[in-house]
Enzyme design. Structure first.
Site, PDB file in Angstrom:
ATOM      1  CG  ASP A 206      -0.178  -0.084   2.527  1.00 33.92           C
ATOM      2  OD1 ASP A 206       1.016  -0.451   2.496  1.00 33.92           O
ATOM      3  OD2 ASP A 206      -0.782   0.189   3.581  1.00 33.92           O
ATOM      4  N   GLY A 233      14.841   7.021 -24.951  1.00 34.82           N
ATOM      5  CA  GLY A 233      15.345   6.568 -26.239  1.00 34.82           C
ATOM      6  C   GLY A 233      16.037   5.232 -26.091  1.00 34.82           C
ATOM      7  N   GLY A 234      17.147   5.071 -26.796  1.00 34.55           N
ATOM      8  CA  GLY A 234      17.876   3.806 -26.744  1.00 34.55           C
ATOM      9  C   GLY A 234      18.013   3.226 -28.131  1.00 34.55           C
ATOM     10  CD  GLU A 276      23.724   3.135 -30.603  1.00 29.73           C
ATOM     11  OE1 GLU A 276      24.617   2.398 -31.044  1.00 29.73           O
ATOM     12  OE2 GLU A 276      23.770   3.635 -29.473  1.00 29.73           O
ATOM     13  CE1 TYR A 277      21.159   2.923 -36.265  1.00 26.52           C
ATOM     14  CE2 TYR A 277      19.889   2.889 -34.233  1.00 26.52           C
ATOM     15  CZ  TYR A 277      20.556   2.224 -35.240  1.00 26.52           C
ATOM     16  OH  TYR A 277      20.610   0.860 -35.223  1.00 26.52           O
ATOM     17  CB  THR A 343      34.210   5.753 -27.024  1.00 26.59           C
ATOM     18  OG1 THR A 343      34.103   5.921 -25.601  1.00 26.59           O
ATOM     19  CG2 THR A 343      34.118   7.116 -27.669  1.00 26.59           C
TER      20      THR A 343
END
Length: 508
Positions: A206, A233-234, A276-277, A343
């Site tokens: 609870d 994102g991801g 990522e892009y 990197t």
């Protein structure tokens, strides 16, 4: 067929003259072809002006300038930086106080090229120092807690939370142009027992807030200086960033509603946009696409204000040469606190070209081979700073995961020459495991590209160690970077060996 010689003095003279003409004609043709293959090298570059970020030079044309179609300018023995029909050139987007080598290749119509000598030159200026309090950030993912039973409590009991300056929680979604919670059960509803909880008290059914968000609140109560970021994102959701191009206000407003939700208001100190892009991977690379990140960052900064944090996570594997060439990172840099640069994962056994040949996954430089020049951390980071991003706004990524190949052959030579049958069968993904697991059963046997490799029987693994992390931290200090981050805190040991190596190396 019978061959007969003509008789008589006159005919013999004519025959001799004809034969001589034929020989002379053949010799002339041979001479022309040989002359075309003779060296026609241009003169070595002579530097006429040098600044912090540019170098201007000239050169003498080759002995036969009429044969030259154009000159190709090469930087550091292989990188093409321009072409010209003149005999002067200005190289731009260079880093301060850095040695470069420039050469000129003269190309003829037939495709032949003659290179000049490559001459060294150093730009002016001074590399800025690393910030007095560099970023030491780590990523905690919802998936990592499920896959490995890794809980936020371990960061507290193992000492990592005290060493971190920032912790990024991932990952929220970007779907349909709006931000959303990635796993609502994990974030808000999951219950933790007393031995799993940061506070040492079990969750109750609870209580108003459970899940990882409650654990984050408990962690921050014990470490009030720790800054928390929520990442949206991801890599698996990268395509969704394209949906917000026409309506950026929608993603901004939806993210802010989540950040300031009354149920956890004040928990997060800012937002990370995990891209990522780059944008122009997902849409035509026009001027609007290149400037898109700047406009998005401005919108976030306007609503976040100066007191809250905005970071952007990027990585070149998604966009290749478009990442730095077509996205205005320098324009967005004043609006973000820093860029997290992934990197790592430059070479993995999941790539078709590298499934059967081993390579370091996170090389600091390309000194280990000459097959794919520039596919390394140094090239990626220095490209960002050369294009106008201040080094203090660049935070270098360090992998806490390991990539492995099996069926290793030719293991008597250099590791970059090993051949394999393919990726190892990892616990959750082919070829992949955590540093904490791999280092315990397959200790490093050497370094390649300033990252570690380990050969155990028929397997080879590549990963960072405390020693290679310390070496990369020295690199960060040398070039005045903003700090470093661990790709996933789950992969470090329970006592935080990699994080400890990073923060110890940052000390004066």
């Amino acid at each position: 067929m019978e061959t007969r010689l003509l008789s008589g003095p006159r005919t013999r003279i004519v025959a001799v003259l004809a034969a001589l003409a034929t020989v002379l004609g053949l010799f002339t043709g041979f001479s022309d072809r040989a002359r075309a293959q003779e060296a026609n090298h241009p003169g070595a570059p002579v530097f006429t002006a040098v600044t912090d970020t540019t170098v201007t030079f000239k050169w003498d044309p080759p002995p036969r300038p009429e044969e030259v179609l154009y000159y190709q300018i090469e930087q550091d023995f292989g990188t093409e930086v321009g072409i010209t029909t003149g005999t002067t050139f200005t190289a731009t987007h260079l880093n301060v106080d850095t040695e470069y080598h420039f050469g000129v290749v003269a190309f003829a119509r037939g495709g032949s090229g003659w290179s000049s000598r490559h001459m060294p030159v150093r730009t002016t200026g001074t590399v800025p120092p690393m910030p007095a309090k560099p970023v030491a950030m780590g990523v905690f993912t919802e998936e990592g807690s499920y896959e490995r039973g890794f809980h936020l409590k371990e960061l507290h009991t193992g000492g990592s939370a005290a060493r971190l300056t920032h912790l990024t929680y991932g990952h929220g979604t970007v779907s349909g142009g709006q931000c959303g919670i990635g796993d609502q059960h994990a974030a808000l509803e999951r219950t933790f027992s007393a031995d799993q909880s940061v506070s040492g008290r079990a969750d109750t059914w609870d209580q108003p807030l459970r899940g990882h968000f409650n654990q984050l609140r408990e962690l921050k109560a014990r470490h009030p200086d720790l800054k928390l970021l929520w990442s949206f994102g991801g890599p698996e959701r990268a395509g969704d960033w394209a949906d917000i191009r026409e309506r950026p206000w929608l993603v901004i407003s939806s993210c802010m509603r989540l950040l300031d939700d009354p149920r956890w208001a004040g928990l997060f100190d800012g937002i990370d946009l995990m891209m990522e892009y780059p944008p122009c991977r997902l849409a035509p690379c026009d001027l609007g696409g290149a400037a898109w990140l700047k406009y998005l960052a401005k919108g976030f900064r306007d609503v976040l204000g100066k007191g809250r944090i905005l970071t952007v996570t990027v990585g070149s594997r998604g966009g290749g040469d478009h990442l730095y060439g077509r996205t205005d990172f320098a324009g967005a840099a004043p609006l973000v606190d820093w860029y997290n640069v992934k990197t790592y994962d430059y070479y993995t056994p999941l790539e078709p070209n590298w499934a059967r040949r081993t390579a370091p996954a996170a090389p600091l430089d390309s000194s280990w081979n000459n097959l794919e020049y520039g596919r390394d951390a140094n090239f990626e980071l220095r490209n960002l700073t050369a294009r106008g991003v201040h080094p203090n706004k660049v935070v270098m990524g360090l992998p806490t995961h390991a990539w492995g190949w099996q069926g290793i052959r030719n293991a008597t030579g250099a590791p970059g020459d090993y051949y394999a049958d393919g990726p190892v069968d990892g616990p959750s993904q082919r070829g992949l495991d955590d540093y904490r697991a791999v280092s315990a059963r397959c200790a490093p046997t050497g370094e390649l590209g300033k990252t570690a490799f380990a050969v155990c029987g028929s397997q080879m693994w590549t990963y960072d160690t405390p020693a290679t992390v310390a070496g990369k931290a020295a690199y960060m200090k040398r070039y005045g970077l903003g700090g470093g981050f661990l790709s996933n805190l789950r992969g470090d040991t329970s006592r935080g060996e990699l994080l400890t190596a990073l923060t110890n190396a940052f000390k004066p």
